[in-house]
Design an enzyme around this catalytic site. Structure first.
Site, mmCIF file in Angstrom:
data_model
loop_
_atom_site.group_PDB
_atom_site.id
_atom_site.type_symbol
_atom_site.label_atom_id
_atom_site.label_comp_id
_atom_site.label_asym_id
_atom_site.label_seq_id
_atom_site.Cartn_x
_atom_site.Cartn_y
_atom_site.Cartn_z
ATOM 1 N N HIS A 173 38.806 13.554 82.244
ATOM 2 C CA HIS A 173 38.282 14.151 82.677
ATOM 3 C C HIS A 173 39.218 15.412 83.030
ATOM 4 C CE1 HIS A 173 34.161 12.603 82.707
ATOM 5 N NE2 HIS A 173 35.028 11.394 83.029
ATOM 6 N N GLU A 203 38.408 18.200 82.898
ATOM 7 C CA GLU A 203 37.319 19.420 83.913
ATOM 8 C C GLU A 203 37.049 19.110 85.216
ATOM 9 O OE1 GLU A 203 36.346 17.315 82.078
ATOM 10 O OE2 GLU A 203 34.013 16.464 82.877
ATOM 11 N N CYS A 250 35.718 11.688 77.308
ATOM 12 C CA CYS A 250 35.795 10.764 78.302
ATOM 13 C C CYS A 250 34.909 10.147 76.841
ATOM 14 C CB CYS A 250 34.631 10.673 80.019
ATOM 15 S SG CYS A 250 34.662 9.358 80.235
#
Lengths: 262, 198
Positions: free
Chosen positions: B181, B183, B80
């Site tokens: 993202h 994750e 990001c």
């Protein structure tokens, strides 16, 4: 192009997951740990947790629930963020910047605010400055009384007389919130279908992403509400608990109907 | 593998730490450059403003430490804002110099495309590289600026949001950046992390 989101909402009371009806009746239906595993398998878009405990007493005596309940919202956050790699939102009982900070630091991506929007707008603004608009969801809880949309705070207990649909949206936008969670109290847990009229009015009146919640009983409700032009998210609570594999089956159907889901 | 996650006080460090540990790597948080050489792979996460992030990295000397490590061949993944920081320059609130590990700029979405900013939610990223082709799909995005690499060939994924923009980069399988993202992107995101963190 951005996808529409299908979002399960989990209501937590004293550390256990409950079924909610009209914001008043709550029946225990599961424990947080089992649910986390299930949602992880389902590859869901986003998860919203709302803590509706009226006190900080967590009912860890409920060992008859096979796995014990968790002791605090922090434990839940910890547990969920270790297992689930998806956007997580937490709400319920948040009244201060410190609580927002704590949740966002411990693994939540967004917080859902209601009462604090009206009682502590200064700290809401501060939170937006620090974490950005995308981290703050405004929950607009409403009932329809004689055809009029009336907004509430305090878990649906106190009416906000000073606001109409137009002025409350303006208020939320001026505060700088990043998203609206539109929650129909009348339809909560009733399975009467979404309140399409109000949802359309809100979506039309704002540039913010809107998530609609309250009233879903089956896939047709999802399909109907998802067809609303500009609606960002479709949320439901009870439905995902009582129908086997409701989430993946719903996603599949929505995509088959040509709707824009992941 | 020992993975150093650079912690300069911005962003949801917990999620990426959990994700790395979940993949059976060992994640440590680095708040200063002292032990940076002990790690096999660096991750530069981040959510927030570019200039604030750069000044925090500069304060601790982390900026020079990262640049030195990468010039000496260490692998890095920017996520990001972390991806944007790898670039030479950003136009967010004026001009700010970045780490300069990748040639190019960070620019805002053009208001004329009339789409909502931030670009937030699930959107498709399509791999330009065969080795990553099976990982094309929907990832979770939250950002208002995007990276414009000078050399087209560094682009690893492309995403459409009014325009086609570069949503991930790969320089010689050493410097990686992802605008989304991983994750937060469910199984697909975890598979991508697995592929990159080698």
């Amino acid at each position: 192009m951005l996808k529409q989101r299908l979002i399960p909402v989990l209501f937590i009371k004293n550390g256990l997951i409950v079924r909610s009806e009209k914001f008043v009746n709550h029946k225990i239906i599961g424990n947080v740990i089992n649910e986390v595993k299930r949602y992880n398998q389902w590859d869901i878009d986003e998860l919203i947790y709302i803590d509706i405990s009226r006190n900080t007493f967590y009912d860890s005596r409920r060992d008859d629930h096979k796995i014990q309940s968790v002791k605090s919202i922090d434990d839940i956050l910890d547990l969920v963020s270790q297992e689930c790699f998806m956007p997580l939102s937490f709400g319920g009982g948040i009244r201060s910047l410190n609580t927002i900070k704590k949740y966002l630091k411990n693994g939540a991506d967004k917080v859902v605010l209601n009462t604090m929007l009206y009682e502590n707008p200064k700290e809401v603004k501060k939170a937006i400055e620090i974490f950005g608009a995308q981290a703050i969801i405004a929950s607009l809880d409403y009932k329809k009384i004689n055809g009029e949309v009336e907004f509430y705070k305090d878990f649906g207990k106190s009416q906000l007389d000073m606001f109409s649909l137009d002025t409350i949206i303006k208020y939320i936008e001026e505060l700088g919130c990043g998203e609206i969670f539109l929650n129909s109290i009348d339809r909560d847990g009733t399975g009467e279908g979404y309140d399409l009229g109000t949802i359309r009015r809100v979506v039309k009146n704002t540039n913010l992403p809107v998530i609609a919640c309250g009233g879903a009983i089956d896939i047709f409700d999802f399909e109907e509400v998802a067809s609303t032009d500009g609606l960002s998210g479709v949320a439901a609570g009870n439905m995902f608990h009582f129908t086997e594999n409701a989430y993946p089956r719903s996603k599949k159907k929505l995509k088959e109907r040509g709707l824009n889901f992941r | 593998m020992k993975i150093g996650i650079i912690d300069y006080g911005m962003g949801n460090i917990k999620s990426i730490t959990n994700a790395v540990n979940h993949l059976n790597h060992t994640a440590s948080l680095l708040t200063n450059p002292d032990s940076i050489n002990d790690y096999d792979f660096l991750i530069l996460p981040g959510v927030g403003a570019f200039s604030e992030a750069m000044s925090k990295l500069n304060e601790t000397g982390m900026n020079h430490a990262i640049i030195d490590c990468v010039k000496n061949g260490k692998k890095i993944l920017g996520i990001c804002l972390g991806m944007q920081l790898l670039f030479a320059k950003s136009y967010e609130f004026g001009e700010t110099t970045g780490l300069g590990l990748v040639e190019g700029d960070v620019v805002p979405f053009d208001k004329e495309i009339a789409l909502k900013v931030p670009h937030m939610g699930w959107n498709e990223a399509i791999a330009t590289d065969n080795y990553f082709k099976d990982l094309s799909g929907d990832y979770y995005f939250v950002h208002s600026y995007y990276c414009l690499p000078k050399k087209k060939e560094v682009t690893l994924f492309l995403t459409n949001y009014g325009i086609n923009f570069c949503s991930a980069i790969n320089l010689n399988s050493q410097i990686y950046g992802v605008q989304f993202h991983p994750e937060k992107s469910q199984h697909l995101g975890m598979n991508l992390l697995k592929r990159i963190l080698v």
